[in-house]
Design a protein around this motif. Structure first.
Motif, mmCIF file in Angstrom:
data_model
loop_
_atom_site.group_PDB
_atom_site.id
_atom_site.type_symbol
_atom_site.label_atom_id
_atom_site.label_comp_id
_atom_site.label_asym_id
_atom_site.label_seq_id
_atom_site.Cartn_x
_atom_site.Cartn_y
_atom_site.Cartn_z
ATOM 1 N N ILE A 85 24.842 -27.274 24.936
ATOM 2 C CA ILE A 85 23.866 -28.361 24.790
ATOM 3 C C ILE A 85 22.658 -28.177 25.712
ATOM 4 O O ILE A 85 21.628 -28.823 25.531
ATOM 5 C CB ILE A 85 24.505 -29.751 25.042
ATOM 6 C CG1 ILE A 85 25.277 -29.742 26.361
ATOM 7 C CG2 ILE A 85 25.395 -30.153 23.884
ATOM 8 C CD1 ILE A 85 25.789 -31.105 26.759
ATOM 9 N N LEU A 121 29.889 -26.843 18.535
ATOM 10 C CA LEU A 121 29.948 -28.266 18.896
ATOM 11 C C LEU A 121 28.644 -28.733 19.541
ATOM 12 O O LEU A 121 28.303 -29.910 19.489
ATOM 13 C CB LEU A 121 31.138 -28.532 19.835
ATOM 14 C CG LEU A 121 32.517 -28.154 19.274
ATOM 15 C CD1 LEU A 121 33.619 -28.559 20.247
ATOM 16 C CD2 LEU A 121 32.758 -28.767 17.893
ATOM 17 N N SER A 125 26.427 -32.192 18.765
ATOM 18 C CA SER A 125 26.515 -33.158 19.868
ATOM 19 C C SER A 125 25.365 -34.162 19.867
ATOM 20 O O SER A 125 24.193 -33.799 19.729
ATOM 21 C CB SER A 125 26.510 -32.404 21.202
ATOM 22 O OG SER A 125 26.330 -33.323 22.247
#
Ligand SMILES: *[C@@H]1O[C@H](CO)[C@@H](O)[C@H](O)[C@H]1NC(C)=O
Length: 323
Positions: A85, A121, A125
């Motif tokens: 992220i 992921l 997110s």
């Protein structure tokens, strides 16, 4: 309530009760009852391979069409998705590139095979929405806009050979494996969602091709598992990327149109194969697509990297009272 911060983060759309098992989002129509959007695929290369040029033209066309949102058909970040992220490629390939005023709308994205080669992921997110609130990527979901339902489908897990780590590439199957269970649930959920949809237009969006005249050609798994339910449920458009070109193929035996918009950056592979349905248009280069919808009309236009309209298709549907 733990839900409140999440809800405020996603304020530009609503999570409704899910249609079957697929999450369902909602997007309003314009006040005149129409909707317009751009479709781009296979793009994130920090501006290189003409990504910036294409983005600038998307900004210009997006303004003239007064677009409501943008759809990304996946392969959002090359070569290997995001590392996490906090990967700066998110800003370098997305935020800083699609900077035009007209593109400051919601983006609805699916994952491509290259995205699965990073931290999958991360792209899913909600933290990314704090960096750029336009971003929304889910695996599979339904987007309802009154006259149209968009069914976003996570196609990468369908493709069997990715599961053998081809060329030593690692794929991030967290939340997906085992393949058979994931796919059979997804096919069932999609079929049900399509059957329950009262929308006048049904658009299915995935990364991989079902019909393509370019390098990758047809995706056999999708042809076997998805195509029959798209036909059975009267889907109007299947929209994809994966092949780095622009193409329009119409089905020989039903109203379904296959639209490839995979020209977001690197293109020109110099391959044109024959297809089993009718090839209406093929451009082996960079560009993007627009879709404008009203209750009775759909307009599809493909543009090159200079914003020239290369191909247009208009489809009219007669009005039938809703059942
Ligand atoms: C950029 O676009 C121009 C015009 O279409 C093309 O001639 C050129 O090859 C493209 N460059 C790259 C790196 O794709």
């Amino acid at each position: 309530m733990a839900l409140l911060p999440l809800l405020s983060m996603v304020s530009s759309f609503l999570f409704l009760s899910s249609m079957a098992e697929l999450p369902m989002l909602e997007h309003p129509l314009k006040s005149d009852g129409s909707l317009s959007l751009l479709v781009i695929g296979d793009w994130g290369r920090k501006g290189t391979f003409n990504q910036t040029l294409v983005a600038a033209q998307m900004g210009r066309i997006g303004e003239s069409l007064d677009i409501d949102f943008v759809v990304s058909t996946g392969d959002n970040f090359y070569e290997e998705g995001l590392t996490g992220i906090d990967d700066k490629e998110f800003e370098e390939s997305f935020t800083n590139i699609y900077a035009a005023e007209s593109l400051q709308k919601q983006w609805y994205s699916v994952l491509g095979n290259h995205d699965y080669r990073g931290d999958v992921l991360a792209q899913l997110s909600p933290v990314l929405r704090q960096i750029d609130r336009r971003w929304l990527c889910l695996r599979s979901f339904v987007l309802n806009a009154e006259i149209v339902d968009f069914f976003f489908v996570d196609t990468t897990p369908f493709v069997e050979h990715y599961w053998d780590n081809p060329k030593g590439h690692h794929y991030d199957w967290r939340g997906v494996a085992p393949r058979e269970t994931y796919i059979s649930n997804l096919v069932k959920d999609l079929d049900l969602a399509l059957k329950e949809s009262p929308a006048r237009w049904k658009v299915v969006v995935g990364h991989h091709t079902i019909r393509s005249a370019s390098v990758h050609g047809d995706t056999i798994e999708l042809q076997l598992l998805l195509l029959p339910i798209l036909k059975e449920n009267g889907v109007d458009f299947y929209v994809n990327g994966h092949d780095h070109c622009l193409e329009h193929i119409s089905s020989n035996d039903c109203p379904l149109q296959f639209l490839t918009s995979g020209g977001g950056s690197k293109a020109w592979r110099g391959i044109l194969n024959s297809v089993s349905d009718k090839l209406e248009f093929f451009y082996d280069g960079q560009g993007f697509m627009s879709l404008q919808l009203t209750k009775t009309q759909a307009h599809v236009v493909f543009y090159d990297a200079f914003g020239n309209a290369l191909h247009k298709q208009a489809i009219t549907k007669q009005f039938h009272s809703q059942i």
